[in-house]
Design a protein around this motif. Sequence first.
Motif, PDB file in Angstrom:
ATOM      1  N   SER A  67      -5.093  40.803 101.234  1.00 32.25           N
ATOM      2  CA  SER A  67      -5.260  38.996 101.106  1.00 32.25           C
ATOM      3  C   SER A  67      -4.582  38.890 102.136  1.00 32.25           C
ATOM      4  N   THR A  68      -5.206  38.150 102.795  1.00 29.77           N
ATOM      5  CA  THR A  68      -4.888  37.292 103.886  1.00 29.77           C
ATOM      6  C   THR A  68      -4.947  35.487 103.391  1.00 29.77           C
ATOM      7  N   LEU A  69      -3.526  35.075 104.545  1.00 30.38           N
ATOM      8  CA  LEU A  69      -3.337  33.933 103.618  1.00 30.38           C
ATOM      9  C   LEU A  69      -3.436  33.074 105.416  1.00 30.38           C
ATOM     10  N   GLU A  70      -4.146  32.078 105.560  1.00 32.82           N
ATOM     11  CA  GLU A  70      -4.333  31.240 105.818  1.00 32.82           C
ATOM     12  C   GLU A  70      -4.208  29.550 106.059  1.00 32.82           C
ATOM     13  N   LEU A  71      -3.237  29.075 107.245  1.00 35.92           N
ATOM     14  CA  LEU A  71      -3.001  27.025 106.888  1.00 35.92           C
ATOM     15  C   LEU A  71      -4.462  27.025 107.197  1.00 35.92           C
ATOM     16  N   ARG A  72      -4.786  26.394 107.209  1.00 24.26           N
ATOM     17  CA  ARG A  72      -5.773  25.624 108.344  1.00 24.26           C
ATOM     18  C   ARG A  72      -5.671  24.179 108.550  1.00 24.26           C
ATOM     19  N   ALA A  73      -4.673  23.235 109.553  1.00 21.59           N
ATOM     20  CA  ALA A  73      -5.199  21.814 109.667  1.00 21.59           C
ATOM     21  C   ALA A  73      -3.945  21.529 108.809  1.00 21.59           C
ATOM     22  N   ALA A  74      -2.746  22.304 108.365  1.00 23.17           N
ATOM     23  CA  ALA A  74      -2.076  21.679 107.139  1.00 23.17           C
ATOM     24  C   ALA A  74      -1.402  20.350 107.192  1.00 23.17           C
ATOM     25  N   ARG A  75      -1.098  19.358 106.121  1.00 12.59           N
ATOM     26  CA  ARG A  75       0.169  18.575 107.027  1.00 12.59           C
ATOM     27  C   ARG A  75       0.561  18.549 105.387  1.00 12.59           C
ATOM     28  N   VAL A  76       1.915  18.184 105.179  1.00  9.96           N
ATOM     29  CA  VAL A  76       2.752  17.932 103.662  1.00  9.96           C
ATOM     30  C   VAL A  76       3.021  16.524 104.155  1.00  9.96           C
ATOM     31  N   ARG A  77       3.807  15.922 103.339  1.00  8.26           N
ATOM     32  CA  ARG A  77       4.651  14.798 103.200  1.00  8.26           C
ATOM     33  C   ARG A  77       5.411  15.062 102.014  1.00  8.26           C
ATOM     34  N   TYR A  78       6.888  14.377 102.908  1.00  6.95           N
ATOM     35  CA  TYR A  78       8.509  14.370 101.047  1.00  6.95           C
ATOM     36  C   TYR A  78       8.158  12.577 101.801  1.00  6.95           C
ATOM     37  N   GLY A  79       7.604  11.729 100.166  1.00  7.04           N
ATOM     38  CA  GLY A  79       7.757  10.260 100.723  1.00  7.04           C
ATOM     39  C   GLY A  79       7.078   9.809 102.154  1.00  7.04           C
ATOM     40  N   PRO A  80       7.850   9.314 102.451  1.00  2.00           N
ATOM     41  CA  PRO A  80       6.822   8.835 103.806  1.00  2.00           C
ATOM     42  C   PRO A  80       6.930   9.318 105.309  1.00  2.00           C
ATOM     43  N   LEU A  81       7.612  10.401 104.825  1.00  4.39           N
ATOM     44  CA  LEU A  81       7.977  11.210 106.477  1.00  4.39           C
ATOM     45  C   LEU A  81       6.664  12.562 105.487  1.00  4.39           C
ATOM     46  N   GLU A  82       6.650  12.689 107.277  1.00  4.49           N
ATOM     47  CA  GLU A  82       5.788  13.911 107.286  1.00  4.49           C
ATOM     48  C   GLU A  82       6.495  15.177 107.799  1.00  4.49           C
ATOM     49  N   ALA A  83       6.010  16.280 106.916  1.00  3.37           N
ATOM     50  CA  ALA A  83       7.159  17.306 107.602  1.00  3.37           C
ATOM     51  C   ALA A  83       6.228  18.106 108.270  1.00  3.37           C
ATOM     52  N   LEU A  84       5.232  18.096 107.760  1.00  4.79           N
ATOM     53  CA  LEU A  84       3.982  19.396 108.210  1.00  4.79           C
ATOM     54  C   LEU A  84       2.541  18.284 109.135  1.00  4.79           C
ATOM     55  N   HIS A  85       2.499  19.293 110.656  1.00  6.66           N
ATOM     56  CA  HIS A  85       1.779  18.100 110.782  1.00  6.66           C
ATOM     57  C   HIS A  85       0.470  18.988 111.391  1.00  6.66           C
ATOM     58  N   ASN A 135      16.809  24.287 110.997  1.00  8.15           N
ATOM     59  CA  ASN A 135      16.901  23.836 109.561  1.00  8.15           C
ATOM     60  C   ASN A 135      15.417  22.197 110.406  1.00  8.15           C
ATOM     61  N   GLY A 136      14.779  21.757 109.433  1.00  8.62           N
ATOM     62  CA  GLY A 136      14.513  20.992 109.976  1.00  8.62           C
ATOM     63  C   GLY A 136      12.865  21.230 110.419  1.00  8.62           C
ATOM     64  N   SER A 137      12.552  22.253 111.304  1.00  9.15           N
ATOM     65  CA  SER A 137      11.350  22.743 111.305  1.00  9.15           C
ATOM     66  C   SER A 137      10.296  22.846 110.854  1.00  9.15           C
ATOM     67  N   GLY A 138      10.587  22.454 109.651  1.00  8.46           N
ATOM     68  CA  GLY A 138       8.907  23.297 108.904  1.00  8.46           C
ATOM     69  C   GLY A 138       8.814  24.617 108.445  1.00  8.46           C
ATOM     70  N   ARG A 139       9.661  25.526 108.609  1.00 14.58           N
ATOM     71  CA  ARG A 139       9.202  26.488 107.639  1.00 14.58           C
ATOM     72  C   ARG A 139       9.341  26.838 106.685  1.00 14.58           C
ATOM     73  N   THR A 140      10.399  26.341 106.666  1.00 12.96           N
ATOM     74  CA  THR A 140      10.400  26.861 104.417  1.00 12.96           C
ATOM     75  C   THR A 140       9.322  26.108 104.244  1.00 12.96           C
TER      76      THR A 140
END
Length: 230
Positions: A2-20, A38-43
Amino acid sequence: MSTLELRAARVRYGPLEALHGVRLAAPAPGLTVLLGRNGSGRTTVLRALAGTVPLSAGAVVWDGTDVTRVSAHERARRGLCFVPDRQAVFGSLTVRENLALARPDGAFAPALDAYPELGPLLGRGAGTLSGGEQRMLALSRALLARAGVVLVDEPTQGMSPPVAARTYGLLRGLDACVVVAEQRLPPGLRAPGGPAATVVYALRRGEVVFAGEPGELPEEGPAATPPVTG
Protein backbone atom coordinates in the motif's frame (compact mmCIF):
# COMPACT_ATOMS: atom_id res chain seq x y z
CA MET A 1 1.92 -3.13 -0.99
CA SER A 2 0.00 0.00 0.00
CA THR A 3 1.73 3.15 -1.24
CA LEU A 4 0.32 6.59 -0.42
CA GLU A 5 0.75 9.89 -2.24
CA LEU A 6 -0.31 13.49 -1.89
CA ARG A 7 -0.48 15.32 -5.20
CA ALA A 8 -0.49 19.13 -5.04
CA ALA A 9 -2.58 18.91 -1.87
CA ARG A 10 -4.14 22.02 -0.41
CA VAL A 11 -6.09 22.18 2.86
CA ARG A 12 -7.96 25.15 4.26
CA TYR A 13 -9.16 25.83 7.79
CA GLY A 14 -11.69 28.58 7.20
CA PRO A 15 -9.90 31.51 5.56
CA LEU A 16 -6.42 30.10 6.29
CA GLU A 17 -4.65 27.69 3.99
CA ALA A 18 -2.64 25.10 5.98
CA LEU A 19 -1.11 23.16 3.06
CA HIS A 20 0.10 24.86 -0.09
CA GLY A 21 0.30 22.27 -2.85
CA VAL A 22 2.14 19.57 -0.90
CA ARG A 23 3.52 16.65 -2.89
CA LEU A 24 4.90 13.52 -1.26
CA ALA A 25 5.09 9.78 -1.78
CA ALA A 26 5.28 7.28 1.08
CA PRO A 27 6.83 3.93 0.07
CA ALA A 28 5.70 0.52 1.16
CA PRO A 29 7.10 -1.21 2.99
CA GLY A 30 8.89 1.71 4.52
CA LEU A 31 8.92 4.53 7.04
CA THR A 32 8.17 8.12 6.03
CA VAL A 33 8.95 10.81 8.61
CA LEU A 34 7.23 14.21 8.42
CA LEU A 35 9.30 16.80 10.27
CA GLY A 36 8.31 20.30 11.27
CA ARG A 37 7.63 22.68 14.11
CA ASN A 38 4.14 23.36 15.41
CA GLY A 39 2.16 24.98 12.63
CA SER A 40 4.32 23.52 9.87
CA GLY A 41 1.50 21.38 8.48
CA ARG A 42 2.86 17.94 9.41
CA THR A 43 -0.26 16.94 11.38
CA THR A 44 -2.51 18.27 8.63
CA VAL A 45 -0.67 16.04 6.13
CA LEU A 46 -1.46 13.01 8.28
CA ARG A 47 -5.10 14.02 8.59
CA ALA A 48 -5.36 14.56 4.84
CA LEU A 49 -3.95 11.10 4.21
CA ALA A 50 -6.35 9.61 6.76
CA GLY A 51 -9.33 11.48 5.34
CA THR A 52 -10.20 13.34 8.55
CA VAL A 53 -9.74 16.72 6.84
CA PRO A 54 -10.85 17.38 3.24
CA LEU A 55 -8.60 18.71 0.51
CA SER A 56 -9.54 22.00 -1.08
CA ALA A 57 -7.42 21.03 -4.10
CA GLY A 58 -5.14 18.19 -5.17
CA ALA A 59 -5.49 14.48 -4.57
CA VAL A 60 -4.77 11.59 -2.22
CA VAL A 61 -3.69 8.51 -4.16
CA TRP A 62 -3.56 5.06 -2.59
CA ASP A 63 -2.04 2.24 -4.63
CA GLY A 64 -2.59 4.26 -7.79
CA THR A 65 -6.27 4.94 -7.03
CA ASP A 66 -7.59 8.41 -6.25
CA VAL A 67 -9.23 8.18 -2.80
CA THR A 68 -9.64 11.93 -2.24
CA ARG A 69 -13.42 11.58 -1.89
CA VAL A 70 -13.30 8.34 0.11
CA SER A 71 -14.35 8.84 3.74
CA ALA A 72 -12.03 8.28 6.70
CA HIS A 73 -14.24 5.40 7.82
CA GLU A 74 -13.95 3.68 4.45
CA ARG A 75 -10.19 4.21 4.34
CA ALA A 76 -9.97 2.54 7.75
CA ARG A 77 -12.09 -0.34 6.52
CA ARG A 78 -9.70 -0.77 3.59
CA GLY A 79 -6.71 -1.11 5.91
CA LEU A 80 -5.58 2.34 7.03
CA CYS A 81 -4.88 2.87 10.75
CA PHE A 82 -4.54 6.44 12.05
CA VAL A 83 -3.13 7.09 15.54
CA PRO A 84 -3.63 10.79 16.41
CA ASP A 85 -1.52 12.60 18.99
CA ARG A 86 -4.45 13.00 21.38
CA GLN A 87 -7.42 10.81 22.36
CA ALA A 88 -5.88 7.80 20.62
CA VAL A 89 -7.34 5.32 23.13
CA PHE A 90 -10.80 4.80 24.63
CA GLY A 91 -10.30 6.02 28.17
CA SER A 92 -13.53 4.52 29.51
CA LEU A 93 -12.46 1.01 28.44
CA THR A 94 -9.81 -1.20 29.98
CA VAL A 95 -6.50 -1.90 28.28
CA ARG A 96 -7.77 -5.38 27.39
CA GLU A 97 -10.97 -3.96 25.89
CA ASN A 98 -8.98 -1.47 23.83
CA LEU A 99 -6.84 -4.27 22.42
CA ALA A 100 -9.94 -6.36 21.74
CA LEU A 101 -11.22 -3.66 19.39
CA ALA A 102 -8.35 -4.61 17.09
CA ARG A 103 -8.30 -8.35 17.88
CA PRO A 104 -11.67 -9.63 19.14
CA ASP A 105 -10.22 -13.15 19.30
CA GLY A 106 -7.96 -12.08 22.17
CA ALA A 107 -4.73 -12.87 20.33
CA PHE A 108 -2.79 -10.04 21.96
CA ALA A 109 0.63 -11.72 21.93
CA PRO A 110 2.18 -9.46 19.24
CA ALA A 111 1.22 -6.35 21.22
CA LEU A 112 2.39 -7.72 24.56
CA ASP A 113 5.63 -8.95 23.02
CA ALA A 114 6.21 -5.45 21.65
CA TYR A 115 5.19 -3.74 24.89
CA PRO A 116 5.41 -6.17 27.84
CA GLU A 117 4.79 -3.17 30.12
CA LEU A 118 1.09 -3.46 29.18
CA GLY A 119 0.74 -7.03 30.48
CA PRO A 120 0.16 -6.09 34.14
CA LEU A 121 -2.16 -3.27 33.06
CA LEU A 122 -4.71 -5.29 31.07
CA GLY A 123 -7.44 -4.76 33.68
CA ARG A 124 -6.74 -1.07 34.17
CA GLY A 125 -8.83 1.68 32.66
CA ALA A 126 -7.00 3.17 29.69
CA GLY A 127 -7.82 6.66 30.93
CA THR A 128 -5.75 6.07 34.08
CA LEU A 129 -2.55 5.25 32.17
CA SER A 130 0.37 7.64 31.84
CA GLY A 131 0.90 9.44 28.55
CA GLY A 132 3.63 7.03 27.49
CA GLU A 133 1.54 4.00 28.42
CA GLN A 134 -1.36 5.35 26.38
CA ARG A 135 0.95 5.72 23.37
CA MET A 136 2.07 2.11 23.82
CA LEU A 137 -1.57 1.01 23.92
CA ALA A 138 -2.52 3.04 20.87
CA LEU A 139 0.42 1.65 18.89
CA SER A 140 -0.36 -1.88 20.10
CA ARG A 141 -3.80 -1.59 18.56
CA ALA A 142 -2.15 -0.53 15.30
CA LEU A 143 0.16 -3.56 15.47
CA LEU A 144 -2.74 -5.92 16.07
CA ALA A 145 -4.81 -4.44 13.24
CA ARG A 146 -2.23 -5.59 10.66
CA ALA A 147 -2.97 -2.49 8.64
CA GLY A 148 -1.42 -1.88 5.24
CA VAL A 149 -1.05 1.82 6.07
CA VAL A 150 -0.17 3.14 9.54
CA LEU A 151 -0.23 6.88 10.25
CA VAL A 152 1.03 8.06 13.65
CA ASP A 153 1.29 11.57 15.05
CA GLU A 154 4.22 11.82 17.51
CA PRO A 155 4.45 8.09 18.20
CA THR A 156 6.91 8.28 21.12
CA GLN A 157 5.34 11.17 23.03
CA GLY A 158 5.76 10.56 26.77
CA MET A 159 7.93 7.45 26.33
CA SER A 160 11.30 6.88 27.93
CA PRO A 161 14.27 6.88 25.50
CA PRO A 162 14.65 3.06 25.55
CA VAL A 163 10.95 2.51 24.84
CA ALA A 164 11.02 5.20 22.14
CA ALA A 165 13.95 3.47 20.44
CA ARG A 166 12.11 0.14 20.64
CA THR A 167 9.02 1.77 19.14
CA TYR A 168 10.92 3.02 16.11
CA GLY A 169 12.41 -0.42 15.69
CA LEU A 170 8.88 -1.81 15.58
CA LEU A 171 7.66 0.83 13.13
CA ARG A 172 10.60 0.28 10.80
CA GLY A 173 9.97 -3.45 10.88
CA LEU A 174 6.31 -3.32 9.86
CA ASP A 175 5.43 -4.75 6.46
CA ALA A 176 3.37 -1.65 5.74
CA CYS A 177 3.42 1.95 4.58
CA VAL A 178 4.21 3.80 7.82
CA VAL A 179 4.02 7.60 8.04
CA VAL A 180 4.86 9.43 11.27
CA ALA A 181 4.92 13.10 12.23
CA GLU A 182 7.66 14.42 14.52
CA GLN A 183 9.18 17.77 15.45
CA ARG A 184 12.73 16.39 15.18
CA LEU A 185 14.34 13.41 13.50
CA PRO A 186 14.34 10.59 16.07
CA PRO A 187 17.79 9.37 17.20
CA GLY A 188 19.03 6.37 15.26
CA LEU A 189 17.12 7.02 12.04
CA ARG A 190 20.16 8.43 10.24
CA ALA A 191 21.67 4.93 10.22
CA PRO A 192 20.45 2.39 7.63
CA GLY A 193 17.53 0.42 9.05
CA GLY A 194 17.31 -2.68 6.88
CA PRO A 195 15.56 -3.43 3.58
CA ALA A 196 12.64 -1.04 4.06
CA ALA A 197 13.10 2.53 2.87
CA THR A 198 13.17 5.49 5.25
CA VAL A 199 12.21 8.82 3.69
CA VAL A 200 12.12 12.25 5.32
CA TYR A 201 9.99 15.25 4.38
CA ALA A 202 10.51 18.50 6.26
CA LEU A 203 7.68 21.01 6.22
CA ARG A 204 7.59 24.70 6.96
CA ARG A 205 4.44 26.83 6.84
CA GLY A 206 2.53 24.26 4.84
CA GLU A 207 5.20 23.59 2.22
CA VAL A 208 7.79 20.85 1.73
CA VAL A 209 11.29 22.32 2.17
CA PHE A 210 13.26 19.07 2.15
CA ALA A 211 12.71 15.58 0.75
CA GLY A 212 15.30 12.84 0.92
CA GLU A 213 16.98 10.20 3.04
CA PRO A 214 17.66 10.78 6.76
CA GLY A 215 21.41 11.00 6.23
CA GLU A 216 20.92 13.88 3.79
CA LEU A 217 19.10 16.06 6.32
CA PRO A 218 21.34 18.80 7.78
CA GLU A 219 22.22 18.20 11.42
CA GLU A 220 20.60 21.53 12.30
CA GLY A 221 17.25 20.15 11.15
CA PRO A 222 14.57 21.40 8.77
CA ALA A 223 14.77 25.01 9.94
CA ALA A 224 18.19 25.28 8.27
CA THR A 225 17.15 23.47 5.09
CA PRO A 226 16.63 25.63 1.98
CA PRO A 227 13.34 25.22 0.11
CA VAL A 228 13.25 22.52 -2.54
CA THR A 229 12.79 23.69 -6.10
CA GLY A 230 11.20 22.24 -9.19
